[in-house]
Design a protein around this motif. Structure first.
Motif, PDB file in Angstrom:
ATOM      1  N   TYR A 185      -1.091   4.454  -1.585  1.00 32.45           N
ATOM      2  CA  TYR A 185      -2.357   4.490  -0.780  1.00 32.45           C
ATOM      3  C   TYR A 185      -2.064   4.547   0.472  1.00 32.45           C
ATOM      4  O   TYR A 185      -3.067   4.780   1.425  1.00 32.45           O
ATOM      5  CB  TYR A 185      -3.221   3.332  -1.236  1.00 32.45           C
ATOM      6  CG  TYR A 185      -3.433   3.348  -2.763  1.00 32.45           C
ATOM      7  CD1 TYR A 185      -4.414   4.243  -2.948  1.00 32.45           C
ATOM      8  CD2 TYR A 185      -2.724   2.583  -3.458  1.00 32.45           C
ATOM      9  CE1 TYR A 185      -4.463   4.259  -4.691  1.00 32.45           C
ATOM     10  CE2 TYR A 185      -3.023   2.306  -4.899  1.00 32.45           C
ATOM     11  CZ  TYR A 185      -4.225   3.413  -5.522  1.00 32.45           C
ATOM     12  OH  TYR A 185      -4.306   3.362  -6.762  1.00 32.45           O
TER      13      TYR A 185
ATOM     14  N   TRP B 272      -5.384  -8.198  -3.970  1.00 32.68           N
ATOM     15  CA  TRP B 272      -4.016  -8.327  -3.588  1.00 32.68           C
ATOM     16  C   TRP B 272      -2.936  -8.414  -4.612  1.00 32.68           C
ATOM     17  O   TRP B 272      -1.746  -7.689  -4.804  1.00 32.68           O
ATOM     18  CB  TRP B 272      -3.772  -9.651  -2.888  1.00 32.68           C
ATOM     19  CG  TRP B 272      -2.393 -10.194  -2.422  1.00 32.68           C
ATOM     20  CD1 TRP B 272      -1.727 -11.054  -3.141  1.00 32.68           C
ATOM     21  CD2 TRP B 272      -1.601  -9.977  -1.216  1.00 32.68           C
ATOM     22  NE1 TRP B 272      -0.439 -11.190  -2.641  1.00 32.68           N
ATOM     23  CE2 TRP B 272      -0.481 -10.592  -1.220  1.00 32.68           C
ATOM     24  CE3 TRP B 272      -2.107  -9.111   0.044  1.00 32.68           C
ATOM     25  CZ2 TRP B 272       0.455 -10.575  -0.220  1.00 32.68           C
ATOM     26  CZ3 TRP B 272      -0.954  -8.990   0.923  1.00 32.68           C
ATOM     27  CH2 TRP B 272       0.089  -9.745   0.983  1.00 32.68           C
TER      28      TRP B 272
ATOM     29  N   LEU C 230       0.937  -1.317   0.147  1.00 32.00           N
ATOM     30  CA  LEU C 230       0.078   0.119  -0.142  1.00 32.00           C
ATOM     31  C   LEU C 230       0.739   1.152  -0.038  1.00 32.00           C
ATOM     32  O   LEU C 230       0.768   2.224  -0.709  1.00 32.00           O
ATOM     33  CB  LEU C 230      -0.835  -0.129   1.064  1.00 32.00           C
ATOM     34  CG  LEU C 230      -2.110  -1.039   1.212  1.00 32.00           C
ATOM     35  CD1 LEU C 230      -2.925  -1.417   2.520  1.00 32.00           C
ATOM     36  CD2 LEU C 230      -3.121  -0.563   0.165  1.00 32.00           C
TER      37      LEU C 230
ATOM     38  N   PHE D 142      -7.267   2.112  -2.044  1.00 31.37           N
ATOM     39  CA  PHE D 142      -7.150   1.345  -3.052  1.00 31.37           C
ATOM     40  C   PHE D 142      -8.206   0.981  -4.004  1.00 31.37           C
ATOM     41  O   PHE D 142      -8.219   1.141  -5.288  1.00 31.37           O
ATOM     42  CB  PHE D 142      -6.144   0.463  -2.762  1.00 31.37           C
ATOM     43  CG  PHE D 142      -6.045  -0.970  -3.898  1.00 31.37           C
ATOM     44  CD1 PHE D 142      -5.271  -0.517  -4.772  1.00 31.37           C
ATOM     45  CD2 PHE D 142      -6.751  -2.003  -3.529  1.00 31.37           C
ATOM     46  CE1 PHE D 142      -5.247  -1.686  -5.978  1.00 31.37           C
ATOM     47  CE2 PHE D 142      -6.557  -3.171  -4.703  1.00 31.37           C
ATOM     48  CZ  PHE D 142      -5.912  -2.787  -5.982  1.00 31.37           C
TER      49      PHE D 142
ATOM     50  N   LEU E 262      -2.861  -5.119  -6.501  1.00 32.93           N
ATOM     51  CA  LEU E 262      -2.138  -3.985  -5.715  1.00 32.93           C
ATOM     52  C   LEU E 262      -0.720  -4.359  -5.819  1.00 32.93           C
ATOM     53  O   LEU E 262       0.319  -3.319  -6.089  1.00 32.93           O
ATOM     54  CB  LEU E 262      -2.494  -4.061  -4.179  1.00 32.93           C
ATOM     55  CG  LEU E 262      -1.709  -3.242  -3.290  1.00 32.93           C
ATOM     56  CD1 LEU E 262      -1.980  -1.918  -3.454  1.00 32.93           C
ATOM     57  CD2 LEU E 262      -1.980  -3.632  -1.702  1.00 32.93           C
TER      58      LEU E 262
ATOM     59  N   THR F 107      -6.658   0.406   2.435  1.00 37.50           N
ATOM     60  CA  THR F 107      -7.127  -0.602   1.365  1.00 37.50           C
ATOM     61  C   THR F 107      -8.336  -0.008   0.670  1.00 37.50           C
ATOM     62  O   THR F 107      -8.312  -0.116  -0.555  1.00 37.50           O
ATOM     63  CB  THR F 107      -7.489  -1.899   2.279  1.00 37.50           C
ATOM     64  OG1 THR F 107      -6.226  -2.177   3.043  1.00 37.50           O
ATOM     65  CG2 THR F 107      -8.049  -2.944   1.332  1.00 37.50           C
TER      66      THR F 107
ATOM     67  N   ALA G 127       2.468   1.697  -3.417  1.00 40.27           N
ATOM     68  CA  ALA G 127       1.706   2.027  -4.429  1.00 40.27           C
ATOM     69  C   ALA G 127       1.093   3.444  -4.032  1.00 40.27           C
ATOM     70  O   ALA G 127       0.270   4.169  -5.123  1.00 40.27           O
ATOM     71  CB  ALA G 127       0.345   1.094  -4.674  1.00 40.27           C
TER      72      ALA G 127
ATOM     73  N   ILE H 267      -9.076  -6.847   1.658  1.00 40.11           N
ATOM     74  CA  ILE H 267      -8.466  -7.204   0.482  1.00 40.11           C
ATOM     75  C   ILE H 267      -8.759  -8.706  -0.005  1.00 40.11           C
ATOM     76  O   ILE H 267      -8.672  -9.554   0.945  1.00 40.11           O
ATOM     77  CB  ILE H 267      -6.656  -6.902   0.484  1.00 40.11           C
ATOM     78  CG1 ILE H 267      -6.318  -6.952  -0.842  1.00 40.11           C
ATOM     79  CG2 ILE H 267      -6.280  -7.803   1.534  1.00 40.11           C
ATOM     80  CD1 ILE H 267      -6.386  -5.767  -1.604  1.00 40.11           C
TER      81      ILE H 267
END
Length: 311
Positions: free
Chosen positions: A254, A299, A249, A276, A302, A273, A252, A294
């Motif tokens: 987030y 998963w 996370l 995302f 991501l 999450t 990426a 998730i």
């Protein structure tokens, strides 16, 4: 100040300085053309990737990510001292930096401190991302440092620049820290741009470059394969795999990097999450607007976004 080298001349310059070059896909034509000028060229900029692993790092630098399209540099310098060419032309590597620094580079004078972000560096610098976590602890092998110096010297020689045309990202843009870290081992002396420039100066003073190294075969990075979804990972539960979710996370974009990692799938992880899922509704539960849980598909998506260079 100089016209950019052609891709062929660029490649010849690197090989002429005994740089071990790996050509990645259609690097000669992969660039950000149409998104700003490229040239005149004024110098070489060195970065660290904040990633680990050659394949992953090369892929991200070639493709970019959801907030910054690739290429993110012209070449990726790995820990073994190989230079993976991922793009040529304008690349998203330098961003806005200090115009006073650029003027010092052009004049080949001592650099002032970077205090402004008012000048487009992507236009004026060749950029090289060097694989390093950037945490101040990940060591820089001597082979990698030598490859950085030889790469920079190759371009300086081609343009008839001296070592003062080689700068670090931290010397260009306020708030940046790259490159940094210890040399050789975690307890080694700190890597500095002064050390790199000193080696570039030695190479340039040695006169004619050494014979070209044997070219490596063109390669394409292996397809990214996300890790297996850990069974039992769910909001409110305590599980070591929650740390892997939190790292993805953060990578990426987030989840704030300031939030410490923990085995608990707590409120901060749930909120990240959900962010995302808001950005990628195909992976949230049916009918859910705020989805903190998730699943296997989310998963995988991501992790591919975080580490596979895919949007």
């Amino acid at each position: 100040m100089a016209t950019p080298l052609t891709a062929a001349r660029f490649l010849d310059a690197l090989r002429g300085e005994s740089v071990d070059v790996v050509e990645v896909g259609s690097w000669r034509t992969h660039n950000r053309a149409g998104h700003g000028a490229w040239g005149p060229m004024n110098g070489v900029m060195i970065h660290h990737t904040v990633t680990s692993g050659t394949n992953t790092s090369v892929r991200i630098c070639r493709d970019g990510h959801s907030t910054l399209p690739g290429p993110l540099c012209h070449g990726v310098i790995d820990k073994a001292g190989r230079v993976h060419l991922v793009g040529y032309g304008r690349a998203n590597h330098a961003g806005l930096g200090d115009g006073d620094v650029l003027r010092a580079v052009v004049a080949e004078k001592t650099l002032p401190a970077a205090t402004e972000a008012d000048t487009d560096g992507n236009r004026h610098f060749y950029g090289f991302e060097c694989i390093n976590l950037g945490d101040g602890k990940d060591p820089w092998p001597e082979a990698q440092i030598e490859a950085i110096a030889r790469t920079a010297a190759a371009l300086c020689r081609a343009h008839e620049w001296d070592e003062r045309s080689v700068i670090g990202h931290k010397e260009w843009q306020p708030g940046k820290i790259d490159p940094r870290g210890p040399i050789g081992t975690k307890d080694g002396p700190a890597l500095t741009m002064a050390k790199i420039r000193a080696r570039v100066a030695e190479l340039l003073k040695s006169g004619k470059p050494t014979a070209p190294s044997k070219p490596s075969k063109p390669t394409a990075p292996k397809p990214y394969s996300p890790p297996k979804f850990p069974a039992g990972l769910a909001p409110g539960r305590k599980s070591p795999s929650a740390k892997g979710l939190q790292r993805a996370l953060k990578a990426a974009g987030y989840m704030s990097k300031a939030i410490p990692e923990a085995d608990s799938y707590g409120p901060a992880t749930q909120a990240a999450t959900a962010r995302f899922h808001q950005a990628h509704p195909a992976y949230r539960a049916a009918g859910q607007h705020y989805d903190p849980a998730i699943g296997p598909r989310g998963w995988a998506a991501l992790h591919t976004i975080a580490y596979g260079g895919k949007k």
